[in-house]
Scaffold this motif. Structure first.
Motif, PDB file in Angstrom:
ATOM      1  N   ASP A 105      24.370  52.348  -9.810  1.00 19.95           N
ATOM      2  CA  ASP A 105      24.486  51.265  -8.575  1.00 19.95           C
ATOM      3  C   ASP A 105      23.628  50.288  -8.448  1.00 19.95           C
ATOM      4  OD1 ASP A 105      22.285  52.873  -7.969  1.00 19.95           O
ATOM      5  OD2 ASP A 105      23.051  53.676  -5.958  1.00 19.95           O
ATOM      6  N   ARG A 106      22.558  50.215  -9.700  1.00 23.70           N
ATOM      7  CA  ARG A 106      21.662  48.993  -9.481  1.00 23.70           C
ATOM      8  C   ARG A 106      22.562  47.834  -9.651  1.00 23.70           C
ATOM      9  NH1 ARG A 106      16.840  48.034 -13.959  1.00 23.70           N
ATOM     10  NH2 ARG A 106      16.470  45.818 -13.167  1.00 23.70           N
ATOM     11  N   GLY A 107      23.454  47.859 -10.363  1.00 22.38           N
ATOM     12  CA  GLY A 107      24.105  46.378 -10.405  1.00 22.38           C
ATOM     13  C   GLY A 107      24.978  46.279  -8.950  1.00 22.38           C
ATOM     14  N   ALA A 108      25.669  47.154  -8.699  1.00 20.44           N
ATOM     15  CA  ALA A 108      26.368  47.038  -7.350  1.00 20.44           C
ATOM     16  C   ALA A 108      25.659  46.546  -6.062  1.00 20.44           C
ATOM     17  CB  ALA A 108      27.272  48.332  -7.113  1.00 20.44           C
ATOM     18  N   LYS A 109      24.383  47.226  -5.841  1.00 18.44           N
ATOM     19  CA  LYS A 109      23.492  46.949  -5.170  1.00 18.44           C
ATOM     20  C   LYS A 109      22.815  45.583  -5.018  1.00 18.44           C
ATOM     21  CE  LYS A 109      22.027  51.515  -3.818  1.00 18.44           C
ATOM     22  NZ  LYS A 109      20.701  52.309  -3.999  1.00 18.44           N
ATOM     23  N   VAL A 110      22.559  45.207  -6.305  1.00 22.25           N
ATOM     24  CA  VAL A 110      22.196  43.735  -6.518  1.00 22.25           C
ATOM     25  C   VAL A 110      23.198  42.770  -6.102  1.00 22.25           C
ATOM     26  CG1 VAL A 110      21.550  42.110  -8.131  1.00 22.25           C
ATOM     27  CG2 VAL A 110      20.335  44.183  -8.305  1.00 22.25           C
ATOM     28  N   LEU A 111      24.325  43.081  -6.548  1.00 18.03           N
ATOM     29  CA  LEU A 111      25.599  42.263  -6.049  1.00 18.03           C
ATOM     30  C   LEU A 111      25.680  42.071  -4.684  1.00 18.03           C
ATOM     31  CD1 LEU A 111      28.119  42.913  -8.845  1.00 18.03           C
ATOM     32  CD2 LEU A 111      27.229  40.673  -8.422  1.00 18.03           C
ATOM     33  N   ILE A 142      12.730  50.333  -4.138  1.00 17.93           N
ATOM     34  CA  ILE A 142      13.238  49.891  -5.688  1.00 17.93           C
ATOM     35  C   ILE A 142      14.179  48.728  -5.561  1.00 17.93           C
ATOM     36  CG2 ILE A 142      14.886  50.851  -7.261  1.00 17.93           C
ATOM     37  CD1 ILE A 142      13.244  53.666  -6.638  1.00 17.93           C
ATOM     38  N   SER A 143      15.081  48.974  -4.681  1.00 16.93           N
ATOM     39  CA  SER A 143      16.219  47.977  -4.388  1.00 16.93           C
ATOM     40  C   SER A 143      15.531  46.667  -4.124  1.00 16.93           C
ATOM     41  CB  SER A 143      17.174  48.598  -3.495  1.00 16.93           C
ATOM     42  OG  SER A 143      17.591  47.816  -2.492  1.00 16.93           O
ATOM     43  N   ASP A 144      14.577  46.288  -3.677  1.00 13.17           N
ATOM     44  CA  ASP A 144      13.762  45.113  -3.434  1.00 13.17           C
ATOM     45  C   ASP A 144      13.595  44.675  -4.834  1.00 13.17           C
ATOM     46  OD1 ASP A 144      14.194  44.984  -0.918  1.00 13.17           O
ATOM     47  OD2 ASP A 144      11.913  45.559  -0.218  1.00 13.17           O
ATOM     48  N   ALA A 145      12.998  45.388  -5.369  1.00 14.19           N
ATOM     49  CA  ALA A 145      12.401  45.142  -7.006  1.00 14.19           C
ATOM     50  C   ALA A 145      13.648  44.842  -7.867  1.00 14.19           C
ATOM     51  CB  ALA A 145      11.473  46.298  -7.464  1.00 14.19           C
ATOM     52  N   ALA A 146      14.419  45.339  -7.642  1.00 11.61           N
ATOM     53  CA  ALA A 146      15.556  45.177  -8.863  1.00 11.61           C
ATOM     54  C   ALA A 146      16.517  43.758  -8.363  1.00 11.61           C
ATOM     55  CB  ALA A 146      16.833  46.278  -8.497  1.00 11.61           C
ATOM     56  N   TYR A 147      16.345  43.693  -7.116  1.00  8.88           N
ATOM     57  CA  TYR A 147      17.272  42.411  -6.689  1.00  8.88           C
ATOM     58  C   TYR A 147      16.097  41.197  -7.066  1.00  8.88           C
ATOM     59  CZ  TYR A 147      19.534  38.773  -3.810  1.00  8.88           C
ATOM     60  OH  TYR A 147      20.229  37.744  -3.488  1.00  8.88           O
ATOM     61  N   LYS A 148      15.093  41.299  -6.943  1.00  8.72           N
ATOM     62  CA  LYS A 148      14.022  40.338  -7.291  1.00  8.72           C
ATOM     63  C   LYS A 148      13.993  40.154  -8.856  1.00  8.72           C
ATOM     64  CE  LYS A 148       8.980  39.112  -6.674  1.00  8.72           C
ATOM     65  NZ  LYS A 148       7.667  40.004  -6.783  1.00  8.72           N
ATOM     66  N   PHE A 149      14.024  41.110  -9.419  1.00  7.54           N
ATOM     67  CA  PHE A 149      13.832  40.999 -10.759  1.00  7.54           C
ATOM     68  C   PHE A 149      15.170  40.315 -11.337  1.00  7.54           C
ATOM     69  CE2 PHE A 149      15.191  42.570 -15.170  1.00  7.54           C
ATOM     70  CZ  PHE A 149      13.857  42.278 -15.976  1.00  7.54           C
ATOM     71  N   GLN A 150      16.475  40.743 -10.780  1.00  8.67           N
ATOM     72  CA  GLN A 150      17.590  39.945 -11.292  1.00  8.67           C
ATOM     73  C   GLN A 150      17.877  38.450 -10.988  1.00  8.67           C
ATOM     74  OE1 GLN A 150      19.655  41.987 -12.758  1.00  8.67           O
ATOM     75  NE2 GLN A 150      21.093  40.555 -13.377  1.00  8.67           N
ATOM     76  N   ARG A 151      16.985  38.225  -9.729  1.00  9.03           N
ATOM     77  CA  ARG A 151      16.954  36.789  -9.454  1.00  9.03           C
ATOM     78  C   ARG A 151      16.078  36.039 -10.487  1.00  9.03           C
ATOM     79  NH1 ARG A 151      20.751  34.356  -6.913  1.00  9.03           N
ATOM     80  NH2 ARG A 151      21.310  35.388  -4.915  1.00  9.03           N
ATOM     81  N   GLN A 152      14.919  36.802 -10.872  1.00 10.72           N
ATOM     82  CA  GLN A 152      13.951  36.092 -11.910  1.00 10.72           C
ATOM     83  C   GLN A 152      14.562  35.932 -13.422  1.00 10.72           C
ATOM     84  OE1 GLN A 152      10.879  39.208 -11.581  1.00 10.72           O
ATOM     85  NE2 GLN A 152       9.662  37.883 -10.214  1.00 10.72           N
TER      86      GLN A 152
END
Ligand code: B12
Ligand code: GTP
Ligand code: MG
Lengths: 133, 561, 319
Positions: free
Chosen positions: A18-24, B448-458
C-alpha cells in the motif's frame, strides 16, 4: 459552484503493497481532489458499490500482486453490469507489457507503472477526468 | 576518551587549516549542491575527524567481536569460520514448481532455503476461497494442506538444511506443517533449524497481511516462542523484521527503532504472559533488516542495531546470558531501490547493497534479482543475484578481516548518531504505552507514511536520484528480458489438488481437531500441539485460520496514512 | 433535475448519489429536485455522532450499522471529513471503517468534505439527509468532522446527538462544559480499554449531576468496549443502539420531535434565503467587477463597508 474531482482509490484482492496507494492518496489531496481511500483487501463488489454510492469521477486501482489480470477487468465488468459506464477506471502497479493491451481492451482508461511521476498522474487526471456535470 | 588530548589539539589545529582551505576553494568552485544527505535524509558532514568520536569509550562502546556491546559482531571469528548463509527468497506457482527452484538454488551453491508463499496462504485463505480468485501461486507458493508441504520439501533433508518461511498470521499452521512433516519422516524436532517470520507487529505497521487484532496476534506468537523454547530449540520462532518497515517507506533510523522496539515488545509479552525468564527464549529471537542503497548509512545501521539490542537486553530486561544479547540478523537488499527502467543497472545496485550488508555483519542474505520491479525472479536473474553474493564472499577479500570499518571517524560517528536517534524513538514509543499501543494510535504508520511521501516527492523533483527514472533516462526504452509468468492453469491445478485432499481425508477427525484448536484458543492454551495434530489430519490453512478469526475476531486494514 | 428527484424517491442508488453530488457541487437547479422530494421527508430517525478527531466515531458507526441492520432497519450514513484549507483537497477516511457494509443493499454510505463550511458539517448535509430519507433509509447517521466545542451544527439536523469521549485527551471534560454538554443526547465513553476510562466516566457523571435538563431527558453515559475485542464491542454497541431508540421514543412520546424539526427547518430556511438572495447578489457583484471596485474603495478608505452594504441593498433589494 464548487465542483471537485472525487476519486475512489482502492486496493483490490489480497495484496498489501500500500505504499504507492497511500502516496497517491496524499498526492491527490494536495492536487485538490477529494480522495476516498478504501485500504487493502477490497473485493471488486465492495469497490463497485463504493464507487456508485460515492458518485466518484474516477476509480483508481492499485494492485502489485499480479492478480490485476483478473481483478481489474472484473471491476470494470461489474460496474458495467450495474449500468455504470461513465466512471473511468484507472490502474497501476506491477503490470507487465503483455497485460497492457488486454487491460485496455477490458476497459481500463489508463495504466501507470513504476517510475510514473506523481505530477504526470495528476496531470493526466486534470486533463482526462472532468468533474461530473 | 578514545584519543589523547594532545592528538585532539593537533587535530583541531589541522582542521582549522583545512576549513580555511575549503572556504577558499568553495568561494571559487561552489559545491555541486547544497544538500548532502543520506537516502533517508540524514545530513552528512563534509568530513569527520577524531573530535566526532572522541567521547566514545573503547570498552563500553566498541570492544571486539563477540564482546559486549557486540558493535563489531556477535561471533569472535567473523566470516572466517563461516560465510553468511546464502538464502534466496523463493516461491512460485505450485509446491512442485517451487521445489524444483529450491533444488536449482541448492545446486548453485545456496546454503539455506527461504520460502515465499502466495497471497491466499499469506492471508490464511485456501485456493478455493472466493477471496483467493486470481491470486493463486502468483506471488509465491500455494500451500493449502500438508500434502502440498510434502511436495514442497521433497528431497530436502529437513534435519540438515535450515529453512526460513515468510509467513505471519498463519505462522503457527505452516510451522506445524514443517514439524509434522519432519515427525512423519522420523526426524526429531530438536534437529530442525530454520525461521518463521511470525512478526505480526510489523504486519500492522508495514506489510499488511492481517487476520486478527494485535493482542491475540501477539498471543499466538508467544505460543510459538514457548513451543520452540521447549521442543524445537534450534528454531528461530520469530524474525523481527525491519525489512518491510523500510520498504513501506521508512527512513533507516525508523527501520532501526521500530524493529528493535518490536523486538522489545515481544520480549515483554513473553515474560508477562508466559512467565518465562528472558534468557530462556531471547537467544532464539532473530532479526531481519533491509540493505538500502546508501552504503554507509546501512553499515552504520546494522552496527548500531547490534549495540542497541545488547544494551537493551542487559539494561531493560536484566538478561545475563550473552546469547540473549546477540542480535543475529538476515538481510535483504532493497527492492524499492530498484528500477523497471534499464533493469541491468539493478545488478550494480544490489551488489553495492549486498556489500553493505556484509560489511554490516549480516548472518544471512538475500540479494534481489535484476527483474525485481517486473516479475518474480527468473532462473537466470536469480542466478546472477546468488553469484553476486558468492563473488563478494570469495573474490573481493572483504571477508578477510572482521568489521573492517570500525574506527572510521565517519562510520563510528554515524553509528552513534543513528543509535541515539533510534533510542529517542524507542523512548517515545515507551511513553505511548509500548508498541501495540503506539500502533493502535497509528504512530509508526504515520511516521513511515510521511517519510514515504516525502521521498516520492524528492524523486519526482530529482532531489534524490534514481538513475533511469529521474536522470540518464532512455526514451522509448525497450526492456528485453524474459518475464516469469504464472498463468491461470496453476489455480485450476491447485483447486483440483485441494479438492482431492478434501475428498480423501477423514472429515470427522478434521472437525475434532478444529474443535480442539478452538477450545485451546478460548482457554488461552498453547495452540501449537493442536495445530500439529490438525495439519496431520489434513486440515487446511484456511480452516484453522477461520477458527482464529471466529474466536479472536477479524482485523481489517485501518488505512492509516 | 426533477427527474433525479423522482428516481431518488424510488430508491435508485445512482440517482441518490448523483443528487447528493449535485447538492455538494451546488449545481444550478438542484433545488428543483429538492422541491420535488421535500414533501416526502421526515420519516427517518437522524442520529448525529460527534467528538474529537480520532475518537472512534467511524468505528462506532460501523458497528452501529450492524446493530441497526440486525433489527432489519435500513441505514444511510453521511460522514464528513475536513477539506484542506490550502489545496481544497480532502482525504475522506471514514468509509474505510465501514467497508464491510459495502455489499449490503440496506446500507448507503456517503463521504463528504467540508469544502470550507464551518460547524463540523458539509453544506450538503441538510439536503443530503432529505435525499437519504426519501430513498427509504430508516436511520440516518451523520458523522461530523472531529470537532472542538464550537462546531456543533449537528444539533440543527439530528434527532439524537451522540457525543463520543475518549480517555486520555486531557481537556476533554473542559470541552464538555464549554459546549458539547448542550448538544449531547447520549454520551459515549469510547475506547474503554484505555487507561482513564473509568475516571472519565465518573467525571462526566458528576458533571451531569450539576446539569439541568428542562426537557426531562438526562443524557445517559454509555461505556463502549474496545473495538479490539470484537464480541464485547458488538454487545456494548447493541446496548448503545437501545439507548438511541429510547431517546427517539422519548422525543416522540413527549412531542419533542417537532421541536427538533423546528431547528432543522430554521436552518434550512436560513440557508435557502442565503442562496436565493445573498448569493445571487454576491455573484452579480463579482461578475460585474463591482465587488473588486468596492474592495479598492475600501482600501483607499474612500468609504466604509456599511455604506457600501446599504448601497447594494438599495440597488438590489425591492423594499
Ligand atoms: C515495497 C515492496 C514490498 C513491501 C510493501 C510495503 C508496503 N506497505 O507497501 C513489503 C516488503 C512488505 C513487500 C512484501 C511482499 N512483496 Co513486495 N515489493 C515491494 C517493491 C520492492 C516496491 C513496491 C513499492 O512500494 N514501490 C514504490 C511505490 C511508490 O510504487 P508503486 O506502488 O509501483 O506505484 C507507482 C506506480 O506503479 C503507479 N501506481 C501504482 N498503483 C497505482 C494506482 C493508480 C490509480 C495510479 C494512477 C497509479 C498507480 O504510481 C506509483 C508512482 O509511480 C516491489 C518491487 C518494485 N520495486 O516495484 C515488490 C513486489 C511488488 N513484491 C512482490 C512480492 C511477491 C511480495 C510478497 C508477496 C512476498 C511474499 N511472498 O511474501 C510480499 C507480500 C506483502 C503484502 N502483504 O502485500 C513482487 C510481486 C510479484 C508480481 N506481481 O509478480 C514484487 C514485484 C517484487 C518481486 N519481483 O518479487 N513488498
Ligand atoms: N484502543 C482502541 N482504539 C479504538 C477504539 N475504537 C476505535 N479505535 C481506533 O481509533 C482510531 C480512530 O478511529 P476512527 O473510528 O477513525 O475515529 P473517528 O472519530 O471517526 O476519526 P475522524 O473521523 O478522523 O475524526 C482507529 O485506529 C481505530 O481503530 C477502541 O475502542 N479502542
Ligand atoms: Mg471518522
Amino acid at each position: 459552484m464548487a465542483k471537485k474531482i472525487r476519486i475512489l482509490l482502492a486496493k483490490p484482492g489480497l495484496d498489501g503493497h500500500d505504499r504507492g496507494a497511500k502516496v497517491l492518496a496524499r498526492c491527490f489531496r494536495d492536487a485538490g481532489f477529494e480522495v476516498i481511500y478504501t485500504g487493502c483487501h477490497n473485493t471488486p463488489e465492495q469497490i463497485v458499490n463504493a464507487a456508485i454510492q460515492e458518485d466518484v469521477d474516477m476509480v483508481g486501482l492499485s494492485c502489485l500482486s499480479g492478480a490485476h489480470t483478473y481483478l481489474y477487468p472484473e471491476v470494470v465488468q461489474q460496474l458495467k453490469d450495474r449500468g455504470v459506464t461513465d466512471i473511468p477506471v484507472v490502474g497501476g502497479g506491477i503490470i507487465p507489457d503483455r497485460d497492457m493491451q488486454p487491460l485496455y481492451d477490458a476497459g481500463l482508461k489508463a495504466i501507470f507503472t513504476p517510475g510514473a511521476t506523481l505530477d504526470s498522474i495528476v496531470e493526466w487526471i486534470n486533463t482526462n477526468i472532468a468533474a461530473k456535470e | 576518551m578514545l584519543f589523547t588530548q594532545e592528538l585532539l589539539d593537533q587535530s583541531s589545529l589541522l582542521r582549522k587549516k583545512w576549513e580555511d582551505e575549503v572556504k577558499r576553494v568553495v568561494s571559487k568552485n561552489p559545491d555541486q549542491k547544497a544538500d548532502w544527505s543520506t537516502v533517508s535524509d540524514l545530513g552528512i558532514k563534509r568530513i569527520y575527524g577524531p573530535e566526532d568520536i572522541g567521547g566514545m569509550d573503547f570498552e563500553k562502546d566498541i570492544a571486539y567481536p563477540g564482546q559486549f556491546p557486540f558493535l563489531r559482531g556477535c561471533q569472535a571469528t567473523g566470516y572466517r569460520g563461516k560465510y553468511w548463509t546464502f538464502r534466496m527468497f523463493s516461491g512460485m506457482g505450485t509446491a512442485v514448481t517451487t521445489n524444483e527452484r529450491w533444488h536449482y538454488l541448492l545446486n548453485n551453491g545456496q546454503t539455506g532455503l527461504s520460502t515465499a508463499f502466495d497471497f491466499p496462504t499469506l492471508m490464511g485463505y485456501d485456493t478455493d476461497s472466493p477471496k483467493a480468485k486470481g491470486e493463486c501461486g502468483k506471488c509465491g507458493v500455494a500451500i493449502d494442506t500438508i500434502e502440498d508441504f510434502f511436495d514442497l520439501t521433497k528431497g530436502i533433508p529437513l534435519g540438515k538444511v535450515s529453512t526460513s518461511m515468510t509467513i505471519n498470521p498463519p505462522a503457527t499452521i505452516l510451522w506445524a506443517m514443517y514439524c509434522a512433516t519432519a515427525d512423519i519422516q522420523g526426524i526429531p524436532l530438536t534437529q530442525l533449524s530454520g525461521t518463521i517470520q511470525n512478526d505480526m507487529l510489523k504486519e500492522f505497521i508495514a506489510q499488511k497481511t492481517l487476520m486478527c487484532p494485535p493482542e491475540p496476534s501477539v498471543k499466538l506468537i508467544s505460543d510459538t516462542i514457548e513451543f520452540g523454547t521447549k521442543y524445537v530449540p534450534k528454531w528461530n520462532t520469530v524474525s523481527i523484521s525491519g525489512y518491510h518497515i523500510r520498504e513501506a517507506g521508512a527512513t533507516a533510523v525508523q527501520e532501526l527503532a521500530f524493529t528493535l522496539r518490536d523486538g522489545m515488545e515481544y520480549v515483554e509479552d513473553v515474560i508477562r504472559r508466559k512467565g518465562l525468564p528472558v534468557d530462556s527464549f531471547a537467544p532464539r529471537l532473530s532479526f531481519f533488516f533491509n540493505s538500502h542503497i546508501d552504503f554507509f548509512e546501512e553499515i552504520a545501521k546494522m552496527r548500531a542495531a547490534r549495540r542497541i539490542w545488547s544494551r537493551g537486553m542487559r539494561e531493560r530486561y536484566g538478561s545475563t546470558d550473552e546469547r540473549s544479547w546477540w542480535m543475529r540478523f538476515h538481510t535483504q537488499t532493497a527492492g524499492c531501490s530498484l528500477t523497471a527502467q534499464q533493469p541491468y543497472n539493478n545488478v550494480v545496485r544490489t551488489a553495492t547493497e549486498a556489500l553493505a550488508a556484509v560489511l554490516g555483519g549480516t548472518a544471512s542474505l538475500h540479494t534481489n534479482s535484476l527483474d525485481e520491479v517486473l516479475c518474480l525472479p527468473s532462473d537466470h536473474a536469480v542466478q546472477i543475484a546468488l553469484r553476486t553474493q558468492q563473488i563478494i564472499a570469495e573474490e573481493t577479500g572483504v571477508c578477510n578481516t572482521i568489521d573492517p570499518l570500525a574506527g572510521s571517524y565517519f562510520v563510528e560517528a554515524l553509528t552513534n548518531e543513528m543509535e541515539e536517534q533510534a533510542w529517542d524513538y524507542i523512548h517515545k514509543i515507551d511513553e505511548l504505552g509500548g508498541m501495540v499501543a503506539a500502533i493502535e494510535k497509528g504512530f509508526p504508520q504515520l511516521e513511515i507514511s510521511d517519510a514515504a511521501y516525502k521521498f516520492q516527492r524528492q524523486i519526482d523533483a530529482a532531489e534524490k536520484i534514481m538513475i533511469g527514472v529521474n536522470k540518464y533516462n532512455v526514451e522509448n526504452e525497450e526492456v528485453d528480458i524474459p518475464l516469469v509468468e504464472i498463468d491461470e492453469t496453476v489455480e485450476q491445478e491447485q483447486l483440483q489438488r485441494l479438492a482431492a485432499v478434501k475428498r480423501n481425508r477423514d472429515s470427522k477427525r478434521v472437525k475434532e481437531c478444529l474443535e480442539d484448536i478452538k477450545k485451546a484458543c478460548e482457554k488461552g492454551e498453547n495452540v501449537m500441539p493442536y495445530c500439529i495434530e490438525a495439519v496431520k489430519a489434513r486440515a487446511s490453512v484456511q480452516e484453522i485460520c477461520d477458527v482464529y478469526r471466529e474466536v479472536y475476531g477479524e482485523y481489517r486494514d485501518p488505512g492509516i496514512y | 433535475m426533477e427527474e433525479l428527484g423522482k428516481r431518488a424517491l424510488t430508491g435508485d442508488i445512482r440517482a441518490v448519489s448523483r443528487l447528493i453530488r449535485n447538492i455538494e457541487d451546488q449545481v444550478p437547479n438542484t433545488h428543483e429536485a429538492i422541491k420535488h422530494i421535500f414533501p416526502f421527508t421526515g420519516r427517518a430517525h437522524v442520529v448525529g455522532i460527534t467528538g474529537a478527531p480520532g475518537a472512534g466515531k467511524s468505528t462506532l458507526t460501523d458497528q452501529l450499522i450492524c446493530s441497526i441492520r440486525a433489527k432489519n432497519k435500513t441505514v444511510g450514513v453521511m460522514a464528513v471529513d475536513p477539506s484542506s484549507p490550502f489545496t481544497g483537497g480532502a482525504l475522506l477516511g471514514d468509509r474505510i471503517r465501514m467497508l464491510r457494509h459495502a455489499d449490503d443493499p440496506g446500507v448507503f454510505v456517503r463521504s463528504l468534505a467540508t469544502r470550507g463550511a464551518m460547524g463540523g458539517l458539509s453544506k450538503a448535509v441538510g439536503d443530503g439527509i432529505h435525499v437519504l430519507d426519501v430513498m427509504g433509509k430508516d436511520v440516518i447517521i451523520v458523522e461530523t468532522v472531529g470537532v472542538g466545542q464550537q462546531e456543533v451544527d449537528i444539533i440543527n439536523h439530528a434527532h439524537t446527538v451522540l457525543v463520543v469521549l475518549v480517555p486520555g485527551m486531557g481537556d476533554e471534560v473542559q470541552a464538555i462544559k464549554a459546549g458539547l454538554m448542550e448538544v449531547a443526547d447520549i454520551f459515549i465513553i469510547n475506547k474503554a480499554d484505555r487507561e482513564g476510562a473509568r475516571k472519565l466516566y465518573k467525571e462526566t457523571l458528576s458533571m451531569m449531576d450539576m446539569g439541568k435538563f428542562p426537557s426531562g431527558w438526562r443524557p445517559p453515559i454509555v461505556m463502549v468496549e474496545s473495538n479490539l475485542e470484537p464480541h464485547s464491542f458488538a454487545k456494548s454497541v447493541d446496548e448503545l443502539y437501545e439507548k438511541i431508540q429510547e431517546h427517539y421514543k422519548f422525543l416522540y412520546d413527549n412531542n419533542l420531535l417537532q421541536e427538533r424539526a423546528q431547528l432543522k427547518v430554521q436552518t434550512e430556511i436560513n440557508d435557502a434565503l442565503r442562496s436565493a438572495i445573498l448569493e445571487p447578489v454576491l455573484n452579480k457583484l463579482i461578475e460585474t467587477g463591482e465587488f473588486d471596485q468596492m474592495v479598492q474603495k475600501l482600501l483607499k478608505k474612500e468609504t466604509d463597508p456599511y455604506t457600501l452594504a446599504d448601497e447594494v441593498a438599495a440597488k438590489y433589494l425591492i423594499k
